[in-house]
Write an enzyme that holds these catalytic residues in place. Structure first.
Site: not given
Length: 184
Positions: A140-141, A144
């Site tokens: 998820h991170e 980014h």
């Protein structure tokens, strides 16, 4: 120092982040500020683009999960220049939220095992396989850092269902309990 979190619509969230050099200015202070910002917003992860910096730095603090997942007791790490080399295992669906998408929570399918490389806060190199919940948070991170958000993994129908909330964010109407930077 608590920094504003950039919300959906900010161009930096859609840019590919750059690796940094070991002499990046004030790196330790940046990491400390990222942890403070993330903890104040009740997040478990924060990527530098979410505070307006297009660089490959991520902080993850999973201690809050340690009641259910004891292996994360005192788990607090920074990842510098992280990259996913390979994914494996099975695809698992789990609800995700994001500090840059306040009020939106959706089920996202992700592989439950990843091979990653990164530098830690002491600039020591790591090359390891990670699995389970940590693998999900990392993916998820790290998304980014590649200009992606978890909503990019949703079906067209699910995207249509959150269109109103996304539109409100684009108009500067993000509703949350932490400091944000919107495009309006």
């Amino acid at each position: 120092m608590i920094l504003p979190i950039y919300v959906y619509g900010q161009p930096v969230l859609r840019k590919e982040a750059e690796d940094i050099t070991p002499d990046y200015p004030n790196l330790k202070e940046l990491i400390a500020n990222m942890f403070e910002t993330m903890n104040r917003a009740d997040g478990v992860g924060l990527a530098a683009p979410q505070i307006g910096l297009p660089i490959r730095v991520v902080t993850i603090d999973l201690d809050v999960m340690s009641d259910d997942l004891p292996e994360f007791k005192d788990f607090r790490r920074a990842y510098i220049n992280p990259h996913i080399l390979e994914v494996g295992g099975e695809e698992v669906s789990m609800e995700e939220g994001c500090l840059s998408l306040p009020g939106i929570h959706e089920a996202v399918k992700r592989p439950d095992r990843i091979h990653v490389t990164y530098l830690d806060e002491e600039l020591k190199e790591h090359d390891e396989w990670v699995e389970g919940y940590l693998a999900r948070v990392m993916q998820h991170e790290f998304d980014h850092l590649d200009g992606k958000m978890f909503i990019d993994h949703l079906s067209a129908l699910r995207k249509q269902m959150i269109k109103g909330k996304l539109g409100a964010m684009l108009k500067g109407k993000a509703r949350c309990s932490y400091k944000v930077k919107t495009i309006k």
